[in-house]
Design an enzyme around this catalytic site. Structure first.
Site, PDB file in Angstrom:
ATOM      1  N   LYS A 176      -0.087   1.938  -5.191  1.00 47.17           N
ATOM      2  CA  LYS A 176       0.120   1.309  -3.868  1.00 47.17           C
ATOM      3  C   LYS A 176      -0.850   1.884  -2.845  1.00 47.17           C
ATOM      4  CE  LYS A 176       4.701   2.063  -3.905  1.00 47.17           C
ATOM      5  NZ  LYS A 176       5.207   2.208  -5.272  1.00 47.17           N
ATOM      6  N   HIS A 198       2.048  10.090   2.181  1.00 47.57           N
ATOM      7  CA  HIS A 198       3.224   9.709   1.395  1.00 47.57           C
ATOM      8  C   HIS A 198       4.150  10.912   1.284  1.00 47.57           C
ATOM      9  CE1 HIS A 198       5.760   7.776  -1.615  1.00 47.57           C
ATOM     10  NE2 HIS A 198       5.787   8.947  -2.196  1.00 47.57           N
ATOM     11  N   ASP A 248       4.105  -2.923 -10.195  1.00 50.21           N
ATOM     12  CA  ASP A 248       4.954  -1.771  -9.890  1.00 50.21           C
ATOM     13  C   ASP A 248       6.384  -2.191  -9.594  1.00 50.21           C
ATOM     14  OD1 ASP A 248       5.415   1.097  -9.152  1.00 50.21           O
ATOM     15  OD2 ASP A 248       5.807   0.181  -7.206  1.00 50.21           O
ATOM     16  N   SER A 285       3.091   4.861  -9.814  1.00 48.29           N
ATOM     17  CA  SER A 285       3.771   4.025  -8.835  1.00 48.29           C
ATOM     18  C   SER A 285       3.279   4.319  -7.422  1.00 48.29           C
ATOM     19  CB  SER A 285       5.288   4.243  -8.923  1.00 48.29           C
ATOM     20  OG  SER A 285       5.970   3.489  -7.945  1.00 48.29           O
ATOM     21  N   ARG A 337      12.540   1.052 -14.494  1.00 46.63           N
ATOM     22  CA  ARG A 337      12.656   2.516 -14.546  1.00 46.63           C
ATOM     23  C   ARG A 337      14.018   2.958 -14.054  1.00 46.63           C
ATOM     24  NH1 ARG A 337       8.144   4.602 -10.900  1.00 46.63           N
ATOM     25  NH2 ARG A 337       9.216   6.582 -11.232  1.00 46.63           N
TER      26      ARG A 337
END
Length: 421
Positions: free
Chosen positions: A163, A91, A137, A159, A144
């Site tokens: 995932k 990520h 989420d 978040s 948010r």
């Protein structure tokens, strides 16, 4: 917790607890996330809770509980036993010219890993989030954004890792960027986020590590959807810019080591470099394209040695080159300025559903530390409409800093590794 118990939960009391700096229990957090998923918590209440979390933060135990409950709000993927220890992912917190996933996924597949695996014969795919993964989420992230709580450390952690947890991963590497063109502007802030995610990820049973990387100038020489695909293909063909290759081998080598497929980080980096150089990663990329619907002749052409990429990818209608305004050394190129201009030219979107012009982009014609002469081209902009007007032209010229040779100091992309705990 039953639906009857959840519907009778006192959400205002939970908000008050967090607003006053208290710590929520696992049961509290379970009720909160289930209330989000079922719609039993009002939007105003959720907005108030998000702001309370933004102001007061969360203890590590709360963040782990939030992440796990969000993960279980939808489908959690399961993989064959034969893939145990092989399912990995990375990520990135996002950057300008960040096309790292395109060469990284097939390179890891060439080394035997499974990357967001849905393609049994290939070993990798690149996909977006589905409707069934972590639905809580999607609701929370939208609010948010509306409540200016996007930069909350526990909410970012929850978040991202909810995932990743739902993917059923064995190992995860996080590329947390810092600098002018990153969410976090300094190394310490990036380290704090990375440490939070590494702690939570390992607490969830995912072997998680992080890389802190610099994000001032764009990664590589290409920015924009189509141009970045071209540069990623160059990387897979054993060439391409050095800083892109550095990130790919660093992140991939880290994953090979964490998943037990390399004896050390250095050995992992060597293995990644080898599959980029010998064509094995390129073969996986070609197979991935075909498995995800690209016609076989197009995939073969794109992956051929002398391909003209624009036979298959639509070029922009116009190109404009910008020239250096003085002699000197390229000291800095502000990636954020380039991104903002390209966004105005149609390369990005302000809200979901807006169209993106994939042909819009920027091509750097110089590198940091390079000597240039006044009038020498340093940037080529690819665009359709709107036109590159005088203001955008001026903004772009302000993005490059040309100074003396001794004012430039070279730094690697990767600043620091944070090891699994």
């Amino acid at each position: 917790m039953s639906e009857e118990e959840e519907s009778g939960f006192n959400f205002p009391e939970l908000i008050r607890c967090k607003r006053d700096g208290g710590q929520l229990s696992k049961q509290d957090i379970r009720a909160l996330v289930r209330g989000v998923s079922s719609g039993s918590i009002q939007e105003g209440q959720l907005g108030a809770m998000l702001m309370a979390i933004w102001q007061k933060g969360m203890a590590a135990e709360e963040t782990v509980a939030l992440t796990e409950e969000m993960m279980h709000s939808g489908e959690v993927l399961r993989w064959p036993k034969a893939w145990e220890g092989l399912v990995v992912d990375k990520h990135s917190t996002g950057g300008v010219g960040d096309k790292v996933s395109l060469p990284l996924a097939p390179a890891l597949a060439a080394c035997g890993c499974k990357i967001r695996e849905i393609l049994v014969d290939v070993g990798c795919c690149i996909v977006g989030q589905t409707e069934t993964l972590v639905p809580a989420d999607r609701v929370m992230y939208a609010l948010r954004d509306a409540t200016s709580t996007v930069d909350s450390l526990p909410l970012i952690t929850g978040s991202i890792l909810s995932k990743k947890g739902a993917e059923g991963l064995n190992a995860l590497v996080l590329d947390v960027k810092f600098g002018k063109a990153a969410l976090y502007k300094d190394l310490n802030s990036a380290r704090e986020l990375a440490q939070s995610m590494v702690t939570v990820g390992n607490s969830m049973g995912i072997r998680t590590g992080a890389v802190l990387s610099r994000m001032d100038a764009p990664i590589g020489r290409m920015v924009g959807n189509t141009l970045e695909v071209c540069e990623a293909l160059d990387c897979l063909k054993g060439c391409g810019p050095d800083d892109l290759r550095e990130l790919v081998t660093s992140l991939g080598g880290y994953l090979l080591w964490m998943s037990g497929r390399a004896a050390s980080l250095a050995r992992g980096q060597e293995a990644l470099a080898e599959v980029l150089s010998n064509g094995a990663a390129l073969q996986k990329f070609q197979a991935m394209l075909q498995a995800q619907g690209v016609p076989a002749h197009v995939a073969r052409s794109l992956c051929s040695a002398q391909c003209d990429y624009f036979l298959h990818l639509r070029p922009a209608e116009h190109k404009t080159e910008l020239t250096a305004l003085s002699d000197g050394t390229v000291v800095d190129i502000d990636g954020m300025v380039l991104a903002e201009v390209l966004h105005k030219l149609g390369a990005g979107r302000t809200k979901a559903g807006e169209p993106i012009n994939h042909s819009v982009g920027a091509e750097l014609l110089v590198t940091l530390g390079q000597k240039v002469k006044k009038g020498e081209p340093w940037l080529r902009i690819h665009y359709d409409w709107p036109a590159l007007d005088a203001q955008l032209h001026s903004d772009l010229q302000a993005a490059v800093l040309i100074g003396t040779a001794d004012s430039y100091h070279a730094n690697p992309r990767v600043a620091e590794f944070i090891l699994p705990q």
